[in-house]
Design a protein around this motif. Structure first.
Motif, PDB file in Angstrom:
ATOM      1  N   THR A  30      15.870   0.564  11.242  1.00 28.34           N
ATOM      2  CA  THR A  30      15.723   1.827  11.973  1.00 28.34           C
ATOM      3  C   THR A  30      15.194   2.928  11.064  1.00 28.34           C
ATOM      4  OG1 THR A  30      17.942   2.779  11.581  1.00 28.34           O
ATOM      5  CG2 THR A  30      17.698   1.206  13.429  1.00 28.34           C
ATOM      6  N   VAL A  31      15.240   2.697   9.775  1.00 28.38           N
ATOM      7  CA  VAL A  31      14.789   3.664   8.776  1.00 28.38           C
ATOM      8  C   VAL A  31      13.334   3.426   8.399  1.00 28.38           C
ATOM      9  CG1 VAL A  31      15.121   4.404   6.371  1.00 28.38           C
ATOM     10  CG2 VAL A  31      17.115   3.963   7.837  1.00 28.38           C
ATOM     11  N   PHE A  32      12.986   2.167   8.204  1.00 32.51           N
ATOM     12  CA  PHE A  32      11.667   1.807   7.672  1.00 32.51           C
ATOM     13  C   PHE A  32      10.637   1.561   8.768  1.00 32.51           C
ATOM     14  CE2 PHE A  32      14.432   0.064   4.156  1.00 32.51           C
ATOM     15  CZ  PHE A  32      14.135   1.083   3.264  1.00 32.51           C
ATOM     16  N   HIS A  33       9.430   1.971   8.496  1.00 31.29           N
ATOM     17  CA  HIS A  33       8.282   1.677   9.357  1.00 31.29           C
ATOM     18  C   HIS A  33       7.997   0.178   9.253  1.00 31.29           C
ATOM     19  CE1 HIS A  33       4.089   1.588  10.680  1.00 31.29           C
ATOM     20  NE2 HIS A  33       4.375   2.719  11.314  1.00 31.29           N
ATOM     21  N   PRO A  34       7.537  -0.466  10.316  1.00 32.12           N
ATOM     22  CA  PRO A  34       7.236  -1.900  10.257  1.00 32.12           C
ATOM     23  C   PRO A  34       6.182  -2.272   9.205  1.00 32.12           C
ATOM     24  CG  PRO A  34       7.278  -1.154  12.535  1.00 32.12           C
ATOM     25  CD  PRO A  34       7.396   0.073  11.678  1.00 32.12           C
ATOM     26  N   LYS A  35       5.376  -1.322   8.771  1.00 31.58           N
ATOM     27  CA  LYS A  35       4.363  -1.574   7.738  1.00 31.58           C
ATOM     28  C   LYS A  35       4.819  -1.075   6.375  1.00 31.58           C
ATOM     29  CE  LYS A  35       1.049  -3.150  10.459  1.00 31.58           C
ATOM     30  NZ  LYS A  35       0.484  -4.461  10.354  1.00 31.58           N
ATOM     31  N   LEU A  36       6.128  -1.020   6.152  1.00 31.50           N
ATOM     32  CA  LEU A  36       6.693  -0.534   4.898  1.00 31.50           C
ATOM     33  C   LEU A  36       6.011  -1.164   3.689  1.00 31.50           C
ATOM     34  CD1 LEU A  36       9.072   0.927   3.330  1.00 31.50           C
ATOM     35  CD2 LEU A  36      10.186  -1.318   3.407  1.00 31.50           C
ATOM     36  N   ALA A  37       5.766  -0.330   2.681  1.00 32.81           N
ATOM     37  CA  ALA A  37       5.358  -0.805   1.352  1.00 32.81           C
ATOM     38  C   ALA A  37       6.517  -0.495   0.410  1.00 32.81           C
ATOM     39  CB  ALA A  37       4.092  -0.116   0.896  1.00 32.81           C
ATOM     40  N   TYR A  38       7.088  -1.528  -0.180  1.00 36.57           N
ATOM     41  CA  TYR A  38       8.224  -1.427  -1.100  1.00 36.57           C
ATOM     42  C   TYR A  38       7.684  -1.673  -2.490  1.00 36.57           C
ATOM     43  CZ  TYR A  38      12.440  -3.421  -3.411  1.00 36.57           C
ATOM     44  OH  TYR A  38      13.455  -3.744  -4.268  1.00 36.57           O
ATOM     45  N   ILE A  39       7.846  -0.714  -3.376  1.00 35.78           N
ATOM     46  CA  ILE A  39       7.278  -0.819  -4.723  1.00 35.78           C
ATOM     47  C   ILE A  39       8.348  -0.498  -5.748  1.00 35.78           C
ATOM     48  CG2 ILE A  39       5.529   0.057  -6.328  1.00 35.78           C
ATOM     49  CD1 ILE A  39       4.660   0.857  -2.953  1.00 35.78           C
ATOM     50  N   ASN A  40       8.662  -1.472  -6.582  1.00 32.51           N
ATOM     51  CA  ASN A  40       9.572  -1.277  -7.694  1.00 32.51           C
ATOM     52  C   ASN A  40       8.729  -0.864  -8.890  1.00 32.51           C
ATOM     53  OD1 ASN A  40      11.283  -1.478  -9.892  1.00 32.51           O
ATOM     54  ND2 ASN A  40      12.205  -3.395  -9.225  1.00 32.51           N
ATOM     55  N   ALA A  41       8.919   0.369  -9.352  1.00 37.38           N
ATOM     56  CA  ALA A  41       8.135   0.897 -10.470  1.00 37.38           C
ATOM     57  C   ALA A  41       8.932   0.913 -11.770  1.00 37.38           C
ATOM     58  CB  ALA A  41       7.653   2.313 -10.129  1.00 37.38           C
ATOM     59  N   SER A  42      10.028   0.161 -11.821  1.00 34.78           N
ATOM     60  CA  SER A  42      10.848   0.115 -13.031  1.00 34.78           C
ATOM     61  C   SER A  42      10.075  -0.547 -14.155  1.00 34.78           C
ATOM     62  CB  SER A  42      12.138  -0.663 -12.775  1.00 34.78           C
ATOM     63  OG  SER A  42      12.877  -0.071 -11.733  1.00 34.78           O
ATOM     64  N   GLU A  43      10.242  -0.012 -15.353  1.00 37.92           N
ATOM     65  CA  GLU A  43       9.534  -0.553 -16.512  1.00 37.92           C
ATOM     66  C   GLU A  43       9.860  -2.032 -16.693  1.00 37.92           C
ATOM     67  OE1 GLU A  43       9.111   0.233 -21.297  1.00 37.92           O
ATOM     68  OE2 GLU A  43       9.949   1.803 -20.026  1.00 37.92           O
TER      69      GLU A  43
END
Length: 126
Positions: A30-43
Motif C-alpha cells: 500500500t506504500v510502494f508504487h507497483p513500479k518501485l525501484a529499490y536501490i541499496n546505496a550502502s558502501e
C-alpha cells in the motif's frame, strides 16, 4: 495546519515504518508504487530490485517485531514539490543497522506512493 497531502504522506510513512518493522508485505504494497525501484546505496553492497524481489525478501525475513527489537524511526524531511511529486528523508534503526532512506513520492489515482527507495545503512555500534 497540515494540508490533506501532508496528512496523507504522514499516514503513508506510518504504514512504511509499520510494514518494515513487522515485515508485512501486504502493508508495504500500500506504500510502494507497483513500479518501485529499490536501490541499496550502502558502501560495498549496491543492489537493485523491483517490487516483487523486494517483497519476497520482506516475506522471507523474521520481523524485527517478532524478535522484540526496539523500534526507532524518524521522518527528517518531507518536501512536496508539487501536487504530483515529493521527497521524504527518513531514518530507521532495526536489525542491528541504522538506515537512512531517500524516498521519492508520486501522486497517483491510488494517492501518494513511494516510487523509489534509495537507502544506505551502517552497522549499529554497541
Amino acid at each position: 495546519m497540515k494540508s490533506a497531502d501532508e496528512l496523507e504522506v504522514e499516514a503513508l510513512m506510518e504504514r512504511y515504518f509499520d510494514g518494515l518493522y513487522h515485515s508485512d508485505s501486504e502493508v508495504l504494497r500500500t506504500v510502494f508504487h507497483p513500479k518501485l525501484a529499490y536501490i541499496n546505496a550502502s558502501e560495498g553492497n549496491h543492489e537493485f530490485m523491483d517490487i516483487e524481489a523486494y517483497m519476497t525478501r520482506i516475506d522471507n525475513r523474521e520481523p524485527p517485531a517478532k524478535r522484540g527489537e526496539n523500534r526507532s524511526e524518524s521522518v527528517d524531511r518531507v518536501k512536496l514539490i508539487s501536487r504530483q511529486m515529493g521527497l521524504v528523508e527518513a531514518r530507521m534503526t532495526m536489525m542491528g543497522r541504522e538506515y537512512q532512506d531517500l524516498l521519492t513520492l508520486i501522486h497517483t489515482d491510488a494517492g501518494w506512493q513511494v516510487l523509489t527507495k534509495v537507502f544506505a545503512y551502517q552497522e549499529k555500534e554497541g
